[in-house]
Design a protein around this motif. Sequence first.
Motif, PDB file in Angstrom:
ATOM      1  N   ALA A  58       0.832  -1.210   0.000  1.00 29.79           N
ATOM      2  CA  ALA A  58       0.000   0.000   0.000  1.00 29.79           C
ATOM      3  C   ALA A  58       0.867   1.260   0.000  1.00 29.79           C
ATOM      4  O   ALA A  58       0.563   2.225  -0.706  1.00 29.79           O
ATOM      5  CB  ALA A  58      -0.953  -0.003   1.190  1.00 29.79           C
ATOM      6  N   SER A  59       1.940   1.252   0.766  1.00 32.09           N
ATOM      7  CA  SER A  59       2.849   2.409   0.802  1.00 32.09           C
ATOM      8  C   SER A  59       3.533   2.598  -0.541  1.00 32.09           C
ATOM      9  O   SER A  59       3.687   3.727  -1.016  1.00 32.09           O
ATOM     10  CB  SER A  59       3.910   2.228   1.883  1.00 32.09           C
ATOM     11  OG  SER A  59       3.322   2.196   3.148  1.00 32.09           O
ATOM     12  N   LEU A  60       3.929   1.497  -1.163  1.00 34.26           N
ATOM     13  CA  LEU A  60       4.568   1.585  -2.475  1.00 34.26           C
ATOM     14  C   LEU A  60       3.587   2.049  -3.547  1.00 34.26           C
ATOM     15  O   LEU A  60       3.947   2.823  -4.437  1.00 34.26           O
ATOM     16  CB  LEU A  60       5.176   0.237  -2.854  1.00 34.26           C
ATOM     17  CG  LEU A  60       6.351  -0.203  -1.982  1.00 34.26           C
ATOM     18  CD1 LEU A  60       6.726  -1.641  -2.305  1.00 34.26           C
ATOM     19  CD2 LEU A  60       7.534   0.721  -2.149  1.00 34.26           C
ATOM     20  N   GLU A  61       2.341   1.594  -3.448  1.00 29.61           N
ATOM     21  CA  GLU A  61       1.331   2.033  -4.419  1.00 29.61           C
ATOM     22  C   GLU A  61       1.092   3.538  -4.302  1.00 29.61           C
ATOM     23  O   GLU A  61       0.961   4.231  -5.316  1.00 29.61           O
ATOM     24  CB  GLU A  61       0.036   1.256  -4.226  1.00 29.61           C
ATOM     25  CG  GLU A  61       0.149  -0.187  -4.699  1.00 29.61           C
ATOM     26  CD  GLU A  61      -1.033  -1.053  -4.341  1.00 29.61           C
ATOM     27  OE1 GLU A  61      -1.886  -0.647  -3.509  1.00 29.61           O
ATOM     28  OE2 GLU A  61      -1.119  -2.171  -4.892  1.00 29.61           O
ATOM     29  N   LEU A  66       2.020   9.092  -6.354  1.00 35.11           N
ATOM     30  CA  LEU A  66       2.581  10.440  -6.193  1.00 35.11           C
ATOM     31  C   LEU A  66       3.560  10.777  -7.311  1.00 35.11           C
ATOM     32  O   LEU A  66       3.582  11.898  -7.819  1.00 35.11           O
ATOM     33  CB  LEU A  66       3.271  10.574  -4.837  1.00 35.11           C
ATOM     34  CG  LEU A  66       2.362  10.695  -3.638  1.00 35.11           C
ATOM     35  CD1 LEU A  66       3.167  10.620  -2.346  1.00 35.11           C
ATOM     36  CD2 LEU A  66       1.570  11.995  -3.693  1.00 35.11           C
ATOM     37  N   ARG A  67       4.353   9.813  -7.687  1.00 42.47           N
ATOM     38  CA  ARG A  67       5.312  10.037  -8.779  1.00 42.47           C
ATOM     39  C   ARG A  67       4.577  10.241 -10.103  1.00 42.47           C
ATOM     40  O   ARG A  67       5.009  11.031 -10.922  1.00 42.47           O
ATOM     41  CB  ARG A  67       6.302   8.873  -8.881  1.00 42.47           C
ATOM     42  CG  ARG A  67       7.229   8.817  -7.664  1.00 42.47           C
ATOM     43  CD  ARG A  67       8.252   7.721  -7.783  1.00 42.47           C
ATOM     44  NE  ARG A  67       9.149   7.892  -8.890  1.00 42.47           N
ATOM     45  CZ  ARG A  67      10.290   8.594  -8.871  1.00 42.47           C
ATOM     46  NH1 ARG A  67      10.655   9.195  -7.783  1.00 42.47           N
ATOM     47  NH2 ARG A  67      11.058   8.651  -9.935  1.00 42.47           N
ATOM     48  N   GLU A  68       3.460   9.533 -10.301  1.00 43.52           N
ATOM     49  CA  GLU A  68       2.668   9.708 -11.528  1.00 43.52           C
ATOM     50  C   GLU A  68       2.117  11.124 -11.611  1.00 43.52           C
ATOM     51  O   GLU A  68       2.123  11.735 -12.666  1.00 43.52           O
ATOM     52  CB  GLU A  68       1.482   8.733 -11.537  1.00 43.52           C
ATOM     53  CG  GLU A  68       1.809   7.373 -12.055  1.00 43.52           C
ATOM     54  CD  GLU A  68       0.577   6.483 -12.075  1.00 43.52           C
ATOM     55  OE1 GLU A  68       0.586   5.553 -12.895  1.00 43.52           O
ATOM     56  OE2 GLU A  68      -0.357   6.694 -11.295  1.00 43.52           O
ATOM     57  N   GLU A  69       1.635  11.639 -10.482  1.00 48.56           N
ATOM     58  CA  GLU A  69       1.043  12.975 -10.444  1.00 48.56           C
ATOM     59  C   GLU A  69       2.059  14.038 -10.778  1.00 48.56           C
ATOM     60  O   GLU A  69       1.725  15.051 -11.374  1.00 48.56           O
ATOM     61  CB  GLU A  69       0.432  13.248  -9.069  1.00 48.56           C
ATOM     62  CG  GLU A  69      -0.785  12.413  -8.784  1.00 48.56           C
ATOM     63  CD  GLU A  69      -1.289  12.551  -7.353  1.00 48.56           C
ATOM     64  OE1 GLU A  69      -0.738  13.400  -6.595  1.00 48.56           O
ATOM     65  OE2 GLU A  69      -2.208  11.816  -6.987  1.00 48.56           O
ATOM     66  N   ARG A  70       3.313  13.838 -10.408  1.00 49.55           N
ATOM     67  CA  ARG A  70       4.376  14.823 -10.651  1.00 49.55           C
ATOM     68  C   ARG A  70       4.899  14.771 -12.076  1.00 49.55           C
ATOM     69  O   ARG A  70       5.514  15.713 -12.533  1.00 49.55           O
ATOM     70  CB  ARG A  70       5.539  14.588  -9.701  1.00 49.55           C
ATOM     71  CG  ARG A  70       5.202  14.859  -8.264  1.00 49.55           C
ATOM     72  CD  ARG A  70       6.429  14.699  -7.416  1.00 49.55           C
ATOM     73  NE  ARG A  70       6.046  14.491  -6.026  1.00 49.55           N
ATOM     74  CZ  ARG A  70       6.798  13.916  -5.131  1.00 49.55           C
ATOM     75  NH1 ARG A  70       7.981  13.471  -5.455  1.00 49.55           N
ATOM     76  NH2 ARG A  70       6.389  13.784  -3.894  1.00 49.55           N
ATOM     77  N   ALA A  71       4.685  13.662 -12.755  1.00 49.74           N
ATOM     78  CA  ALA A  71       5.255  13.483 -14.112  1.00 49.74           C
ATOM     79  C   ALA A  71       4.570  14.369 -15.131  1.00 49.74           C
ATOM     80  O   ALA A  71       3.522  14.864 -15.002  1.00 49.74           O
ATOM     81  CB  ALA A  71       5.135  12.025 -14.537  1.00 49.74           C
TER      82      ALA A  71
END
Length: 71
Positions: A58-61, A66-71
């Motif tokens: 869950a933490s990794l997901e 979060l990384r997707e949102e920043r891309a």
Amino acid sequence: MATGKATEGMEPLLTARDVASWLKVSLQTVYAMTERGDLPCVPMGKKGRGRALRYRRASLERWVALREERA
């Protein structure tokens, strides 16, 4: 070994190898990202070399999202 409500319903923790396979990166990349503090992990045992690291899916997901949102 104690069992009880503290672990009921808790997802199994992943190993660094599991995470590498899931993220499609090398095991060395997982360790490097963890050491830099980029990947959320659950350290097991005493601090230092050889300490087992585990990861919550869950933490990794959330981390991936979060990384997707920043891309």
